[in-house]
Design an enzyme around this catalytic site. Structure first.
Site, PDB file in Angstrom:
ATOM      1  N   LYS A  53       0.423  10.004  12.450  1.00  0.00           N
ATOM      2  CA  LYS A  53       1.238  10.365  11.281  1.00  0.00           C
ATOM      3  C   LYS A  53       1.898  11.735  11.505  1.00  0.00           C
ATOM      4  O   LYS A  53       3.060  11.942  11.160  1.00  0.00           O
ATOM      5  CB  LYS A  53       0.359  10.385  10.018  1.00  0.00           C
ATOM      6  CG  LYS A  53      -0.065   8.992   9.576  1.00  0.00           C
ATOM      7  CD  LYS A  53      -1.167   8.990   8.527  1.00  0.00           C
ATOM      8  CE  LYS A  53      -1.604   7.543   8.267  1.00  0.00           C
ATOM      9  NZ  LYS A  53      -2.732   7.404   7.345  1.00  0.00           N
ATOM     10  N   GLN A  97      -7.267  10.630   4.128  1.00  0.00           N
ATOM     11  CA  GLN A  97      -7.411   9.432   4.960  1.00  0.00           C
ATOM     12  C   GLN A  97      -8.638   8.622   4.535  1.00  0.00           C
ATOM     13  O   GLN A  97      -9.733   9.173   4.372  1.00  0.00           O
ATOM     14  CB  GLN A  97      -7.508   9.848   6.447  1.00  0.00           C
ATOM     15  CG  GLN A  97      -7.586   8.692   7.429  1.00  0.00           C
ATOM     16  CD  GLN A  97      -6.281   7.895   7.545  1.00  0.00           C
ATOM     17  OE1 GLN A  97      -5.196   8.394   7.235  1.00  0.00           O
ATOM     18  NE2 GLN A  97      -6.386   6.655   7.973  1.00  0.00           N
ATOM     19  N   ASP A 120       0.340   7.973  -0.921  1.00  0.00           N
ATOM     20  CA  ASP A 120      -0.209   6.624  -0.768  1.00  0.00           C
ATOM     21  C   ASP A 120       0.161   5.698  -1.918  1.00  0.00           C
ATOM     22  O   ASP A 120       0.002   4.486  -1.806  1.00  0.00           O
ATOM     23  CB  ASP A 120      -1.744   6.703  -0.779  1.00  0.00           C
ATOM     24  CG  ASP A 120      -2.332   6.972   0.587  1.00  0.00           C
ATOM     25  OD1 ASP A 120      -1.729   6.571   1.577  1.00  0.00           O
ATOM     26  OD2 ASP A 120      -3.418   7.575   0.641  1.00  0.00           O
TER      27      ASP A 120
HETATM   28  N1  GUN Z   1      -6.540   4.184   5.872  1.00  0.00           N
HETATM   29  C1  GUN Z   1      -5.960   3.033   6.261  1.00  0.00           C
HETATM   30  N2  GUN Z   1      -4.800   2.814   5.594  1.00  0.00           N
HETATM   31  C2  GUN Z   1      -4.648   3.872   4.778  1.00  0.00           C
HETATM   32  C3  GUN Z   1      -3.631   4.242   3.851  1.00  0.00           C
HETATM   33  O1  GUN Z   1      -2.637   3.533   3.639  1.00  0.00           O
HETATM   34  N3  GUN Z   1      -3.837   5.423   3.208  1.00  0.00           N
HETATM   35  C4  GUN Z   1      -4.935   6.202   3.416  1.00  0.00           C
HETATM   36  N4  GUN Z   1      -5.041   7.331   2.714  1.00  0.00           N
HETATM   37  N5  GUN Z   1      -5.875   5.886   4.268  1.00  0.00           N
HETATM   38  C5  GUN Z   1      -5.731   4.731   4.955  1.00  0.00           C
END
Ligand code: GUN
Length: 295
Positions: A53, A97, A120
């Protein structure tokens, strides 16, 4: 028959190029979009996802800030970091996460994220807006559902009035995706059935679907005998065999499906691209809010 491959890597690259232009434009206006990530513990897959990311942010010119907390840090330190990000004007959007290490209350964490910075789209306020049909530029929309929709649209997969079966009812994919695809938008407007691994005879449902989307995390769960010929099959769940990333969709599905995601480079890159889109939209919204406040 061999299915058309839904290439998330190539589609995400085009989206990142658009985001890069938007970021340049925002910077010229004096807005420097900032994205934050918080990682708790040492889950290697989570660490790798977070790393990617930040690499994406670097590519498109978004400033990114990372905070890594040890498992021992405890819940209080996590909440303090969330509060710090909520109040930092340079961070327009951020995420914690998931999954969090055991003992951390994910719901409590999500409730503490400022809904305006919730990249998110998983805060109850933003999920509520999705229920009300006001997501998109007005409030953040969950990244994986948004990424799946954009991937289907990129390949002109018919969605409107079609039957979509979603296997998985999780917070990050299944639930928001069902709301999105059934919403009264011209690019959605589908009949959606949500099933899960507790349902008997999954194939009974999946074989009736025009689009099957699987978000379970069980390798090869969907096989060709469970799919209607010509249907579209999207694997959104992942699992690992050692370091090898596996898909919920078995390889033989491509023999009957009309479209299918690849084992690597399907939904994952799209989710990350939508994170960038959501971050830029959050930066734009914050500019509008500060203009309104100063008016
Ligand atoms: N872990 C796996 N997918 C995601 C997501 O879309 N957002 C977050 N915060 N953690 C994740």
């Amino acid at each position: 028959m061999s299915a058309i491959v839904l290439d998330g890597e190539a589609t995400a690259a085009k989206i990142r190029a658009q985001v890069m232009q938007e970021v340049e434009y925002l910077k010229a206006e004096g807005i420097n979009p900032g994205l934050g990530t918080i990682l708790v513990g040492d889950n290697p897959s989570s660490a790798r996802y977070v790393e990617m990311k930040h690499a994406d942010c670097l590519e498109v010119g978004i400033t990114s800030v990372h905070r890594h907390l040890s498992v021992e840090a405890g819940f209080k330190e996590l909440l303090d970091t969330i509060s710090e990000f909520n109040h930092d004007p340079k961070i327009h959007a951020y995420l914690v996460q998931l999954p969090l290490p055991s003992g951390f209350d994910e719901v409590a964490v999500l409730l503490n994220v400022d809904p305006d910075k919730d990249v998110d789209g998983l805060h109850p306020v933003n999920l509520g807006k999705l229920v009300m049909g006001v997501s998109g530029p007005y409030s953040p929309l969950a990244c994986t559902p948004r990424g799946i929709l954009e991937l289907l649209k990129a390949y002109a997969v018919p969605i409107q009035s079609r039957h979509v079966v979603i296997l998985g009812r999780g917070l990050t994919i299944g639930r928001p995706l069902a709301l999105l695809l059934s919403s009264k938008r011209p690019d959605c407007n589908a009949a959606v059935t949500v099933i899960h691994t507790g349902v008997r005879d999954l194939g009974y449902y999946t074989s009736q679907a025009d689009i099957v989307i699987v978000a379970v995390g069980r390798a090869g769960l969907i096989t060709k005998d469970m799919i209607k010929p010509g249907a579209c099959v999207v694997g959104a769940g992942t699992s690992f065999e050692g370091r090898k990333l596996l898909s919920d969709v078995a390889e033989d599905v491509s023999q009957v499906a009309g479209w299918v995601t690849p084992r690597i480079g399907g939904v994952g890159p799209m989710t990350r691209a939508m994170l960038l889109v959501n971050a830029v939209e959050a930066a734009k919204r914050s500019q509008r809010t500060s203009k309104e406040t100063n008016a």
